[in-house]
Design an enzyme around this catalytic site. Structure first.
Site, PDB file in Angstrom:
ATOM      1  CD  GLU A 261      -3.155  -7.393   7.268  1.00  0.00           C
ATOM      2  OE1 GLU A 261      -2.274  -7.657   6.424  1.00  0.00           O
ATOM      3  OE2 GLU A 261      -3.393  -8.129   8.247  1.00  0.00           O
TER       4      GLU A 261
ATOM      5  CB  ALA B 124      -0.938  -0.018   1.211  1.00  0.00           C
TER       6      ALA B 124
ATOM      7  CG  HIS C 117      -3.528 -15.210   7.100  1.00  0.00           C
ATOM      8  ND1 HIS C 117      -2.205 -15.464   6.799  1.00  0.00           N
ATOM      9  CD2 HIS C 117      -4.140 -14.903   5.922  1.00  0.00           C
ATOM     10  CE1 HIS C 117      -2.022 -15.301   5.496  1.00  0.00           C
ATOM     11  NE2 HIS C 117      -3.167 -14.951   4.950  1.00  0.00           N
TER      12      HIS C 117
ATOM     13  CG  HIS D  12      -4.173 -19.205   5.998  1.00  0.00           C
ATOM     14  ND1 HIS D  12      -4.123 -20.543   5.670  1.00  0.00           N
ATOM     15  CD2 HIS D  12      -4.049 -18.529   4.829  1.00  0.00           C
ATOM     16  CE1 HIS D  12      -3.981 -20.658   4.352  1.00  0.00           C
ATOM     17  NE2 HIS D  12      -3.935 -19.455   3.830  1.00  0.00           N
TER      18      HIS D  12
END
Ligand code: FAD
Ligand code: SIN
Length: 533
Positions: free
Chosen positions: A377, A14, A353, A244
């Site tokens: 995120e 990002a 995760h 995850h």
């Protein structure tokens, strides 16, 4: 003191994509980008499976990718944001290919598209099983070509600067809170620098280190979200923590846990219990390739019913050469642990995760604090809702990195640097003489979160977690005001804030949805956002 036009905190997908777009359009502006580690270390670097984008028009279209994202998000995605990201995604991917990122190709030159859980088509572009490493490499190289981007490595942002730092009482009800940059610890000099900027862009990534077992590297301590919360900005949807399903089981507490990519299941691998039986058909028609929340919960249930520490991933029926070609890193890691994926089942276990919640942003990445934008995120953009679809995160970082630069272009020329911010005041603090106080609190925090705020939650567990977090918070705040600032105490403080936000939001949500499952409220009831404002 450092002055710049634009301060970017974070140098993952990002931060880098924002900085490249901005530097390209405005070579006259000084852009300063901080990373608390070196420029390669980020969640981005660890990404394995790839980046989801509608690529092959013969089999795929935007409607299908949108439908898959909405389905995974379990009713909480913002449909307009999903449309934006899915439709702008392919163009952003083409851009990074032009900037030098490589993705695997078939013999005929077409890109090789993988499949992951929750996707109805093959649409994952990837570079072997180290896609994130390749993207980070390409973006970091591109950043180096711009004279107006300065990357400061080993600079730790402590807090963003607002009117609070000029002596004003800023509360969650104060209108017009503004950001003027940040205080940051320079690891080399040990000085705390005041970094002043007209615009600040928060791109600090995830917070997986709040749990004992996580695929996230040690830098993922939720610093940006915690800074935003302390500055009285809006944070949303923190209860949606993605586990995850398949990290490599290890009994030596490896941190981070090694990920066995979902792409391995997309390639045909099958989940089995310790006695070798398939089980996913009991939970979802998509079996091992159901969305992550469903698979992680199913594994958790099977392990608890049987008293097992892991389940197995079976790759033994797969083509050996093709497997090695696609997953060399996973293959080699398994071999180093004495597991031959072509002969042995791989022991796997869910691990924290991804954090779907974060700094609330609008469609252009604007936060609730003026002149502060955010991407990646650390944000809650509305793309992921209650559960992120696999490989949509790198895509979100690219799309929002680019969109934030458009928003900043519109305002930057009307802004001034605020020169009234005082330097950091360290009076009355002393060097910590007992680091064990910090390391033990980290352990306790991870224990609390893993035991009480994991994949399956109950009201009693959440209350217990909040009570214990309150004690840890009080002890840590005392330590923070008394001791010289160190990254360790800052990260602990930030992680306690993250834990509080996750647990508090989980307590507020009186239903089960997506990644949040509370056995006291097993149904959907239609609660929308859980926002701290
Ligand atoms: P990051 O890449 O984490 O970058 C954060 C940056 O902020 C770093 O430079 C860090 O040093 C800096 N920073 C943080 N705090 C501070 C501070 N206080 N001061 C200064 N700097 C700071 N997603 C997919 O789409 N596809 C995948 O295949 C995939 N696989 C994954 C596999 C693993 C093992 C992991 C952990 C994640 C995976 N993800 C995947 C998720 C994805 O990689 C991340 O969500 C995404 O890369 C986040 O990018 P970002 O730019 O927001 O943050
Ligand atoms: C993976 O490769 O399984 C991770 C993909 C993701 O987190 O999006």
């Amino acid at each position: 003191m450092i002055q710049c036009d634009i301060l970017v905190i974070g140098a993952g997908v990002a931060g880098n994509s924002f900085a490249i777009n901005m530097a390209e359009k405005r070579p006259d502006l000084k852009i300063t980008m901080l990373t608390k580690s070196n420029r390669q270390e980020s969640n981005t670097t660890y990404a394995q499976g790839g980046i989801a984008a509608v690529w092959d028009a013969d089999i795929d279209n935007y409607e299908k990718h949108i439908a898959d994202t909405l389905d995974a998000g379990d009713g909480l995605c913002d449909p307009e944001v999903v449309k934006i990201v899915v439709e702008e995604g392919p163009e952003r991917v083409r851009e990074i290919i032009e900037w030098g990122a490589n993705f695997d190709k078939e013999a005929d030159g077409d890109y090789r598209l993988g499949r992951e859980g929750g996707h109805s088509e093959n649409r994952i572009l990837h570079y072997k099983d180290i896609t994130g490493w390749e993207i980070q490499r390409a973006l970091s190289e591109k950043v180096k070509t711009y004279d107006n981007i300065e990357v400061l490595e080993h600079f730790f942002a402590i807090d963003i600067l607002t009117q609070h730092h000029m002596g004003r009482n800023v509360t969650r009800l104060t209108p017009g809170v503004e950001c003027y940059g940040c205080y940051a610890l320079n690891y080399d000099t040990k000085d705390i620098e005041t970094i002043l900027a007209k615009v600040t862009v928060m791109c600090t990534g995830g917070a997986g280190q709040v749990y004992k077992s996580t695929t996230n590297p040690v830098i993922a301590t939720g610093d940006g979200i915690a800074m935003m919360y302390r500055a009285k900005g809006r944070i949303a949807n923190m209860e949606f923590v993605q586990f995850h399903p398949t990290s490599l089981y290890s009994n030596n507490g490896e941190n981070p846990s090694f990920l066995v990519s979902e792409a391995v299941r997309g390639f045909g691998a099958i989940l089995r219990t310790s006695d070798g039986e398939e089980f996913m058909h009991k939970y979802d028609r998509r079996k091992s390739l159901a969305p992550r929340d469903i698979v992680a919960r199913a594994i958790d249930k099977e392990m608890k019913m049987r008293g097992d520490d892991f389940v197995y991933l079976d790759c033994t029926h797969l083509d050996k050469d093709k497997f090695y070609d696609h997953f060399p890193n996973i293959h080699d890691k398994c071999m180093s642990q004495g597991i031959d994926p072509m002969k042995d089942f791989i022991p796997v276990v869910p691990a924290c995760h991804y954090i779907c919640g974060g700094i609330l942003v609008d469609k252009m990445g604007a936060t609730s604090i003026r002149n502060l934008y955010a991407a990646g995120e650390c944000t809650c953009s509305g793309l992921h809702g209650a559960n992120r679809l696999a490989s949509n995160s790198l895509l979100e970082g690219l799309v929002f990195g680019q969109r934030v630069h458009l928003a900043v272009m519109n305002i930057i020329d009307n802004l001034e640097i605020n020169n009234h911010i005082p330097d950091w005041n360290a009076r009355g603090t002393t060097e910590p003489n007992e680091m064990v106080l910090i390391t033990q609190s980290w352990r306790e925090l991870k224990d609390i979160m893993s035991t009480y705020v994991g994949i399956v939650r109950t009201d009693v567990r959440l209350k217990r977690a909040l009570d214990r977090l309150g004690l840890l918070w009080r002890e840590t705040e005392n330590l923070y005001v008394e001791t010289t600032v160190s990254p360790q105490i800052c990260e602990l403080r930030n992680l306690i804030t993250i834990a509080y936000l996750v647990t508090g939001a989980a307590k507020m949500r009186k239903e089960s949805r997506g990644l949040h499952y509370n056995t006291d409220y097993p149904e959907h009831y239609g609660y929308l956002e859980t926002t701290y404002q």
